[in-house]
Design an enzyme around this catalytic site. Structure first.
Site, PDB file in Angstrom:
ATOM      1  N   PRO A 389       0.827  -1.216   0.000  1.00 44.93           N
ATOM      2  CA  PRO A 389       0.000   0.000   0.000  1.00 44.93           C
ATOM      3  C   PRO A 389       0.855   1.256   0.000  1.00 44.93           C
ATOM      4  O   PRO A 389       2.063   1.205   0.299  1.00 44.93           O
ATOM      5  CB  PRO A 389      -0.819  -0.130   1.291  1.00 44.93           C
ATOM      6  CG  PRO A 389      -0.014  -1.026   2.152  1.00 44.93           C
ATOM      7  CD  PRO A 389       0.702  -1.988   1.261  1.00 44.93           C
ATOM      8  N   GLY A 391       2.678   4.688   1.111  1.00 45.32           N
ATOM      9  CA  GLY A 391       3.164   5.241   2.368  1.00 45.32           C
ATOM     10  C   GLY A 391       3.955   4.301   3.241  1.00 45.32           C
ATOM     11  O   GLY A 391       4.259   4.639   4.386  1.00 45.32           O
ATOM     12  N   SER A 711     -14.143 -12.330  -1.289  1.00 45.99           N
ATOM     13  CA  SER A 711     -13.783 -12.614   0.100  1.00 45.99           C
ATOM     14  C   SER A 711     -14.885 -12.272   1.096  1.00 45.99           C
ATOM     15  O   SER A 711     -14.748 -12.566   2.279  1.00 45.99           O
ATOM     16  CB  SER A 711     -12.503 -11.859   0.475  1.00 45.99           C
ATOM     17  OG  SER A 711     -12.680 -10.474   0.335  1.00 45.99           O
ATOM     18  N   LYS A 754      -5.447  -7.424   6.007  1.00 49.59           N
ATOM     19  CA  LYS A 754      -6.724  -7.601   6.718  1.00 49.59           C
ATOM     20  C   LYS A 754      -6.508  -7.780   8.213  1.00 49.59           C
ATOM     21  O   LYS A 754      -7.284  -7.275   9.032  1.00 49.59           O
ATOM     22  CB  LYS A 754      -7.468  -8.802   6.131  1.00 49.59           C
ATOM     23  CG  LYS A 754      -7.928  -8.595   4.682  1.00 49.59           C
ATOM     24  CD  LYS A 754      -8.559  -9.841   4.105  1.00 49.59           C
ATOM     25  CE  LYS A 754      -9.021  -9.597   2.665  1.00 49.59           C
ATOM     26  NZ  LYS A 754      -9.613 -10.789   2.048  1.00 49.59           N
TER      27      LYS A 754
END
Length: 823
Positions: A389, A391, A711, A754
């Site tokens: 992701p 950053g 999912s 997650k």
């Protein structure tokens, strides 16, 4: 001002545009009006190096000296009147007042132009002659007291008229004999009425020494000036006639090659006179640079061949500059020029640990690469792809790796590139051709083994101009990139020594063939504990330095940083956290700048005053108070997140309604879940008639955010079962997994993201597919120490684990019927 053979009539032709319109051809009345104008007592003096300005004549001047540029710009803003005086010695760069001739010309600035090459060109028109009296200023430019130059009156007797007629006739002959002067110049001469302006006009444009022109300017009698002009024209006419005779004799003996050689020699002489480098000097300089290059024999032979081609070209031809640029690029490329690698592995480990917190997989892979390179010395560089992701430090990691290896660092942003030529370059036969960005970056690095970061490789686009991702296949194939072919270079270039590091947020948009060539390393998000350490070690010191604060000016406690993370950010990386810390530092900087009292140790009240009320409410992510609401885990391009799936029943005919901006796959998961539940209703204690008498509505907030993927299957089924049985879901429980029509639970991806999202939301238990156990084992133990995982294979296990035993209210009323429709 450049000279042509005899005249430069172009400099005196009328210039007409929307701002200015004037003609150099003066009438007698115009000249009288100009002579009657008052001469200023003091004038800013512009020294001219290679020309003399005459009254009434319009000439362009290229201004290069700083003093002259300042003078012109100030005068152009004012009354546009200056004094123009030629230098006694043209070799002097910055002449003094004593080094100027004593007679000059008052000039009016007509136009100020900024040329494309950066030079300033001013168009001026001479007005009256003046004599220099004394200097009153020498900085920033010369200013002097002047006096109007008095001209003796003359009588237009028969002798003078004959002299003027002879000058007109001789000028016409020169125009006819000289190939460089347009025939229209004869018409201009015939239309000049004023004898004085005729003398000035011819004096300004004829090919005479500057000293002779200055002598003409200083003569106070018009008859003397006319006589001098006649003498100079006579010499020019004789030289022209002689030259034409010689040319006519030898013209038949000159073939094209001899003619080109002759012209080149003339051009070379002119360039040397102007102070520029001739083509021979450029040729010799390229040859000398080539001797110092340590390139392969094939490259050396190719360069010599292209250099010979340059030597045969006309320097004035358009292809000459293209060929010259091509040869300079070959010389600028670092063929087999390497920086020395630093094989101190412990030092490299210290640098990587100092610059980036966490990222153990990447650091371990770099240390492994260094270790093998240290032992083998000629290992082909791997192609690493950091996926994660935004950053989390993927791009900045390239700088740390270059620092640890002691290599050069280059970065190429691939986001939005749609043209294949950006990678492979253009063929040099095209106008404006350039090498590709790969070759350009290597030239910029100056070494053949840099650390090369290909940023945002998943953002490469495709359109009618080609597929850049396909062009990258050769670049990123360790078996092929030793002979990378750029269309502009037209030679194979070895990229195998470059350490390529690609970065991406997602692998789904990367071409499979390109993905196969790279070694994928996942860079996952950070836990709250890691974010706190990153904030203390990196972000806060960086923001202090950026905003001019000392360590003593601000102190953020660990608990305060944790509050900022939990209440003001919701991300996998730390980019948003850095912005919030920057806001806190700016708040303190404002207090210091305004000399207001403040507490160095910021508290919660200070944070809320600077950042505002908390953006995220942690309580919203904790529990499910009603039946039919289940917490699911989702993966997004910016990391993991949790989502709620809400289901409710209302009297109807068994209609299924889905809302929340769901994609096709997610809608299909809801249909599969309802079908499974209908087929196994008895196993869960559900009366089958409920499906015919109650409508089902499934909603996934937030409604404006697009959602898709398989999912959420287990979450959909759990929500529907909870709604139909009125058994609510356990507190602090979340789940993820795909389901089949038979009730099997399948594994899904993005597990670490997650899990981090679940921890941020204070989730305690997570239900996963049994096949996802391997993903949990790869996660650091500190990430999952507070979580309980339930691994399942069947949906019945999920229902047993997720739902409480007690119902929240009485069973649904089966007597409710939908009223029939009456026409």
């Amino acid at each position: 001002m450049s000279k042509q053979d005899i005249f430069d009539f172009n400099s005196a032709m009328p210039i007409i545009n929307e701002d200015t319109e004037f003609f150099p051809l003066m009438s007698q009345q115009d000249e009288e009006e100009m002579n009657n104008e008052e001469t200023p007592e003091t004038l800013a003096i512009l020294p001219l190096r290679n020309t003399v300005l005459f009254p009434g004549v319009v000439i362009p001047i290229t201004v290069g000296r700083d003093k002259s540029i300042k003078l012109i710009k100030e005068a152009y803003k004012g009354n546009k009147i200056i004094g123009v005086v030629s230098q006694k010695d043209v070799s002097i760069e910055d002449p003094t007042f004593e080094q100027l001739n004593t007679v000059g010309t008052v000039a009016n600035i007509i136009k100020l132009l900024q040329m494309p090459d950066g030079n300033t060109t001013v168009i001026i028109q001479g007005k009256q002659r003046f004599s220099l009296i004394e200097e009153v200023q020498n900085e920033p430019y010369i200013k002097a007291v002047v006096r109007k130059f008095e001209e003796q009156k003359h009588k237009a007797d028969k002798e003078f008229k004959t002299l003027i007629a002879s000058i007109r006739e001789m000028s016409s002959q020169i125009i006819q004999l000289s190939p460089n002067i347009p025939s229209e110049a004869s018409i201009a001469l015939k239309n000049i009425e004023s004898n004085s302006f005729l003398i000035n006009f011819i004096s300004s444009n004829m090919n005479a020494e500057m000293a002779d022109k200055q002598k003409i300017l200083e003569m106070d009698k018009l008859q003397d000036r006319a006589q001098k002009v006649m003498e100079l024209l006579m010499v020019e006419l004789q030289m022209l006639e002689l030259r034409n005779q010689i040319q006519s004799k030898v013209r038949t003996d000159l073939d094209k090659q001899q003619r080109d050689y002759f012209l080149n020699q003339q051009l070379k002489t002119i360039q040397e006179e102007l102070g520029g480098n001739s083509a021979d000097l450029e040729f010799d300089a390229l040859q000398e640079r080539a001797k110092k290059k340590k390139w392969a024999k094939a490259v050396d032979e190719h360069f010599d061949k292209e250099l010979d081609k340059l030597g045969r070209m006309n320097p004035a031809a358009p292809d000459y500059s293209i060929q010259l640029n091509y040869l300079e690029l070959l010389l600028d490329l670092p063929w087999s020029e390497f920086t020395k690698d630093n094989f101190d592995l412990k030092r490299a480990q210290r640098i990587l640990d100092k610059d980036h917190f966490g990222l153990e997989k990447v650091k371990q892979r770099i240390i492994e690469y260094l270790a093998v390179l240290k032992l083998k010395r000629d290992m082909k560089a791997p192609i690493l792809c950091l996926v994660g992701p935004p950053g989390v430090g993927k791009t900045s990691l390239g700088k740390s790796i270059a620092k640890a290896l002691g290599r050069k660092y280059v970065r190429m942003a691939l986001g939005g590139i749609r043209d294949e030529a950006e990678i492979r370059g253009h063929r040099k036969t095209y106008i404006g051709a350039m090498p590709g960005r790969i070759i350009s970056s290597i030239k910029k690095a100056g070494a053949d083994n840099p650390v090369f970061v290909l940023d945002e490789i998943d953002k490469v686009g495709t359109d009618h101009r080609g597929d850049p991702s396909s062009a990258l296949l050769e670049v990123l194939d360790p078996e092929q990139n030793s002979a990378f072919y750029d269309h502009y270079v037209e030679m194979d270039y070895d990229l195998s020594n470059i350490l390529f590091i690609a970065t991406a947020n997602s692998l789904s948009t990367i071409q499979p063939a390109l993905l196969d060539r790279m070694e994928i390393i996942e860079v996952n998000g950070y836990t709250i504990e890691e974010k706190i350490e990153i904030a203390k070690k990196y972000l806060l010191p960086k923001q202090k330095e950026n905003h001019g604060l000392q360590n003593k000016d601000i102190n953020l406690k660990t608990s305060l940083i944790e509050k900022v993370i939990e209440d003001y950010t919701r991300e996998s990386g730390v980019r948003g956290l850095e912005k919030k810390i920057g806001s806190l530092v700016r708040g303190v900087a404002t207090k210091i700048a305004m000399e207001e009292a403040y507490d160095v140790n910021l508290n919660i009240a200070d944070v809320e005053r600077i950042l505002g009320a908390p953006i995220y409410d942690k309580d919203l992510y904790e529990g499910n108070e009603v039946a039919g609401v289940v917490t699911g885990l989702a993966w997004t391009s910016v990391g993991g997140d949790i989502l709620f799936i809400e289901s409710s029943l209302s009297p109807g005919k068994g209609k299924l309604t889905l809302t929340g901006n769901l994609g096709d796959v997610m809608k299909e998961s809801a249909v599969i879940a309802l079908a499974y539940l209908r087929a196994h209703a008895s196993e869960f204690g559900i009366d089958y008639s409920l499906f015919d008498n109650w409508d089902v509505h499934v909603h996934v907030p937030a409604g404006a955010t697009p959602k898709d993927g398989p999912s959420a299957g287990v979450t959909m089924l759990t929500a529907l079962t909870s709604a139909f049985t009125q058994r609510k879901v356990k507190q602090h429980l979340a789940m993820t997994g795909e389901i089949t029509l038979r009730g099997k639970v399948l594994p899904v991806g993005g597990i670490k993201e997650k899990i981090l999202a679940a921890k941020r939301a204070n989730i305690k238990e997570i239900i996963l597919c049994k096949s996802n156990r391997k993903d949990i084992l790869e996660i650091k133990e500190s990430y999952v120490k507070d979580l309980t995982f339930h691994y399942v294979t069947e949906m019945s296990e999920v229902i047993e684990l997720a739902l409480t035993k007690n119902k929240v209210k009485k069973p649904l009323d089966l007597s409710i019927k939908v009223a029939p429709i009456v026409n």
